[in-house]
Design a protein around this motif. Structure first.
Motif, short mmCIF file in Angstrom:
data_model
loop_
_atom_site.label_atom_id
_atom_site.label_comp_id
_atom_site.label_asym_id
_atom_site.label_seq_id
_atom_site.Cartn_x
_atom_site.Cartn_y
_atom_site.Cartn_z
N LYS A 1 -3.46 0.85 -11.58
CA LYS A 1 -4.16 0.85 -10.29
C LYS A 1 -3.19 0.68 -9.12
O LYS A 1 -3.40 1.25 -8.05
CB LYS A 1 -5.20 -0.27 -10.28
N PHE A 2 -2.14 -0.11 -9.32
CA PHE A 2 -1.19 -0.42 -8.25
C PHE A 2 0.24 -0.14 -8.73
O PHE A 2 1.03 -1.06 -8.94
CB PHE A 2 -1.31 -1.88 -7.82
N PRO A 3 0.61 1.13 -8.90
CA PRO A 3 1.91 1.45 -9.51
C PRO A 3 3.13 0.97 -8.72
O PRO A 3 4.12 0.53 -9.32
CB PRO A 3 1.89 2.97 -9.62
N GLY A 4 3.06 1.03 -7.40
CA GLY A 4 4.20 0.57 -6.60
C GLY A 4 4.39 -0.93 -6.67
O GLY A 4 5.51 -1.43 -6.82
N ARG A 5 3.29 -1.65 -6.55
CA ARG A 5 3.36 -3.11 -6.65
C ARG A 5 3.84 -3.53 -8.04
O ARG A 5 4.66 -4.43 -8.18
CB ARG A 5 1.98 -3.73 -6.41
N TYR A 6 3.27 -2.87 -9.05
CA TYR A 6 3.66 -3.20 -10.42
C TYR A 6 5.16 -2.97 -10.61
O TYR A 6 5.85 -3.80 -11.21
CB TYR A 6 2.86 -2.39 -11.43
N SER B 1 2.66 5.98 -17.97
CA SER B 1 2.67 6.37 -16.56
C SER B 1 3.58 7.56 -16.27
O SER B 1 3.32 8.34 -15.37
CB SER B 1 3.10 5.18 -15.69
N ASP C 1 2.47 1.80 -3.36
CA ASP C 1 1.51 2.37 -4.32
C ASP C 1 1.33 3.87 -4.08
O ASP C 1 1.15 4.63 -5.03
CB ASP C 1 0.15 1.67 -4.21
N ASP C 2 1.36 4.27 -2.83
CA ASP C 2 1.13 5.68 -2.49
C ASP C 2 2.33 6.58 -2.79
O ASP C 2 2.16 7.70 -3.27
CB ASP C 2 0.76 5.83 -1.01
N GLU D 1 0.83 -1.21 0.00
CA GLU D 1 0.00 0.00 0.00
C GLU D 1 0.87 1.26 0.00
O GLU D 1 0.59 2.21 -0.74
CB GLU D 1 -0.92 0.01 1.22
N ALA E 1 2.46 -9.02 -5.68
CA ALA E 1 1.94 -8.36 -6.87
C ALA E 1 1.86 -9.31 -8.06
O ALA E 1 0.92 -9.25 -8.85
CB ALA E 1 2.82 -7.15 -7.22
N TYR F 1 -3.84 -3.27 -14.03
CA TYR F 1 -3.14 -3.53 -12.77
C TYR F 1 -2.00 -2.53 -12.57
O TYR F 1 -1.83 -1.97 -11.49
CB TYR F 1 -2.60 -4.96 -12.71
#
Length: 196
Positions: free
Chosen positions: A92-97, A159, A17-18, A14, A58, A89
């Motif tokens: 929506k989840f840039p850090g995880r990706y 992105s 992603d933030d 989380e 992820a 994906y």
């Protein structure tokens, strides 16, 4: 708090992603969990271990999303569903990706990586989709690399604001996927002709 490695990983994802994977710190994760930094080290070995765990988490999530999107589809329909789920994906989840793309396997705990089904499932899903085009080795590996390069390259540029032209990125996205589908069908036709 009932801290576990899984909970630390989920909160780390989380935070990534933030703030972005490259800005992720153990202190930020501890703050979000409301614990002292030192408490995290009973569950993860450090920042590199946490990033590796986020990469595995992820990969599981992204693979499940793609599997659901492509279920029962083949050929171009499967390709479009696969690529759209991947792109969704990533946005929506840039850090995880980012963790799935940046985390070198050598930095992931070998014992943890051995238990993780996501990476193996991702490869099987990709190769299964590409076999729908009638491809076999070595074309399968080349096609999988081309697919990943195309999707990841587009997503990374999109992105980072790399598409400054007035043409909508969605139009270029569809053009790219149509071109990829055409190439895969042509390669399959050449292979069949050579085997005849």
């Amino acid at each position: 708090m009932g801290l576990t490695a899984e909970k630390v990983t989920a909160v780390g994802a989380e935070v990534a992603d933030d703030v972005g994977l490259h800005r992720l710190t153990m202190a930020q994760v501890a703050r979000r969990l409301g614990v002292q930094d030192a408490s995290l080290y009973a569950h993860v070995r450090g920042l590199e271990d946490l990033r590796g765990r986020i990469a595995l988490l992820a990969t599981d999530e992204k693979t499940l999303l793609i599997a659901e999107a492509t279920a029962g589809l083949a050929g171009k329909d499967a390709l479009l569903a696969y690529a759209n789920a991947w792109r969704e994906y990533a946005h929506k989840f840039p850090g995880r990706y980012a963790a799935t793309q940046a985390q070198a396997p050598a930095k992931i705990d070998p014992e943890l990586a051995a238990k993780a089904a996501g990476p193996r499932r991702a490869i099987a899903l990709t190769y299964g989709m590409l076999r729908g085009y009638g491809l076999a080795e070595p074309d399968l590996t080349d096609a999988a690399r081309l697919l990943r390069s195309t999707i990841h390259g587009f997503v990374a540029l999109e992105s980072s604001g790399g598409f400054a032209h007035a043409r909508e990125p969605q139009a270029s996205w569809l053009w790219s996927l149509n071109a990829l589908d055409h190439l895969l069908r042509q390669r399959s036709a050449v292979r069949r002709a050579n085997c005849a």
